[in-house]
Design an enzyme around this catalytic site. Structure first.
Site, short mmCIF file in Angstrom:
data_model
loop_
_atom_site.label_atom_id
_atom_site.label_comp_id
_atom_site.label_asym_id
_atom_site.label_seq_id
_atom_site.Cartn_x
_atom_site.Cartn_y
_atom_site.Cartn_z
N GLU A 222 5.34 -9.90 1.90
CA GLU A 222 5.08 -9.16 3.13
C GLU A 222 5.46 -7.69 2.94
OE1 GLU A 222 5.82 -12.67 6.49
OE2 GLU A 222 7.23 -11.01 6.33
N CYS A 223 4.55 -6.80 3.24
CA CYS A 223 4.79 -5.37 3.30
C CYS A 223 5.37 -4.83 1.99
CB CYS A 223 5.67 -5.02 4.49
SG CYS A 223 5.53 -3.31 5.03
#
Length: 453
Positions: A343-344
């Site tokens: 994520e991210c």
């Protein structure tokens, strides 16, 4: 002693403000540390998707900081997650919940949904309002009265005056609040403020500045002890109604272990990857995994026997050179044949480069910093089957970054929202900018553990 299903008269208070910047984090963190110094077991919580404030809360309270976000996990889980957090690893004497933004500010276009006021109603807790009194006199009382009257179901039980200019200013403010019947439980002068360092996405995470962060928390405890009536705060917290909702249980949420074998799941941590909800590791453990932490800044290899990797958010741009220097771990991740969920910051780390600094090269993308902040809740739908999602399934998440990738998504995108495709599914890798809270879709943890086998 209470069980996880008996009514529990847990003392609790929500620290809120009329808007961001009034000093919620200062007061909430100071309260947690000051109450702990009194010998109380304190459970720290944060409204919304924030990862950084809970780090300071955890340092102050000595137990994980946890988030209460109706948008990400569903209204029906909020009271249960509060109770779970206040029960693990031991029963708390009091819970302190820091709000988000202004008291009544909710998700855009959804009135007060996911606001501090919404959570205060869901957990039936009184509100302690923090007011920045700079350039305010009697108007502070009018503001407080308006905040209380706007939603009569939200009970403002007291006010802490922040950034008070002088003894005369404090007297004026106290007299005005007395007129509207709201007690003042503390007053902090401008000179007494304690500040934590900030960066483009908010405060600098605790893990990046551990010694300095500890000093800040100690200073905040001393500040609150000197300026806030702790006995009055405890009395206010004790007016909360008993919690009747059973505690959220990760084993129940995932349906128990997915098999007899316990595969190792490596969870990225350390200063570069600080964005992770406590429930992620709990759900993976409940699904049958042994969760071990790997620090991509320092660890030359994944933990022995690793079968899957979870890489959350953080600030890889601040550590790009150090991440690049760990060539052995980058090479291992480039060749790792188990499932990877990123994520991210994890997405950026798996790409070929970040601002021309080499990363793992597992995904065929480049990333760079921009001057534009991308921020907000997202209602997404999975586009491609992956180790954590099935095509067509809805999920709620949150974006929070100042970077962009080229390309913006892969041939097999991870998600679709706002009529556009996002993220990458490549082999057994699922990577995107979307931050998700697995308590809201625990099947992700179970599927990941099953995919290990």
């Amino acid at each position: 002693m209470t069980t996880t299903t008996d009514p529990w008269p847990l003392p609790r208070v929500v620290v809120a403000a009329p808007a961001s910047g009034h000093g919620k984090t200062t007061i909430a963190t100071g309260l947690l540390a000051a109450l702990r110094r009194r010998g109380l077991t304190v459970s720290p919580h944060k409204v919304g998707p924030d990862y950084i404030d809970p780090g300071y809360h955890a340092l102050a309270a000595g137990r994980p900081g946890r988030n209460l976000d109706p948008f990400l996990v569903g209204v029906e889980r909020i009271a249960g997650l509060l109770r779970h957090g206040a029960s693990v690893p031991t029963l708390a004497d009091i819970a302190v919940v820091e709000g988000v933004m202004g008291l009544h500010d909710g998700a855009v276009g959804r009135r007060d949904y996911a606001s501090t006021a919404h959570v205060a109603r869901l957990i039936e807790a009184p509100v302690l309002l923090v007011l920045d009194t700079t350039a305010q006199g009697r108007s502070a009382a009018a503001l407080t009265l308006g905040m209380a009257a706007f939603d009569p179901a939200v009970r403002i039980g007291g006010v802490i005056l922040n950034r008070v200019g002088s003894p005369r200013h404090e007297t004026l403010l106290r007299d005005a609040l007395a007129e509207v019947g709201v007690p003042v439980l503390g007053a902090v002068t401008r000179a007494a403020e304690v500040a934590a360092p900030a960066r483009h996405l908010g405060l600098v995470p605790v893990a990046e500045r551990a010694p300095e962060s500890l000093a800040i928390v100690t200073a905040l405890a001393e500040l609150v002890e000197a300026t806030v009536d702790l006995a009055a705060v405890l009395d206010l917290a004790r007016t909360a109604a008993p919690l009747t909702t059973p505690a959220w249980d990760p084993v129940t949420a995932v349906g128990g272990p997915a098999g007899a074998e316990r595969p190792v799941v490596a969870l990225a941590g350390g200063p570069a990857f600080t964005f992770s909800y406590a429930e992620t590791a709990e759900l993976l453990t409940a699904a049958g995994a042994d969760v071990l932490t790997v620090d991509p800044l320092r660890d030359p290899a994944l933990p022995a026997g690793t079968r899957a990797v979870v890489i959350g958010g953080g600030f890889p741009e601040a550590y790009a050179q150090a991440l690049a220097g760990n060539t052995t771990l980058r090479a291992e991740l480039a060749d790792f044949d188990g499932p990877i969920v990123a994520e991210c910051a994890g997405l950026l780390y798996l790409g070929r480069s970040l601002d021309d600094v080499p990363m793992c090269g597992r995904l065929d993308l480049t990333a760079r910093m921009t001057g534009r902040l991308t921020l907000g809740y997202r209602e997404a739908v999975a586009v491609t089957d992956s180790p954590v999602a099935r095509a067509g399934e809805p999920v709620r998440g949150h974006e929070f970054h100042r970077t962009t990738t080229d390309p913006g998504h892969g041939d097999r995108p991870a998600w679709r929202w706002n009529d556009a495709e996002h993220g990458f599914v490549s082999g057994r890798v699922h990577a995107s900018y979307l931050h998700t809270h697995w308590a809201g879709h625990p099947e992700a943890a179970r599927r990941l553990v099953e995919a290990c086998r």
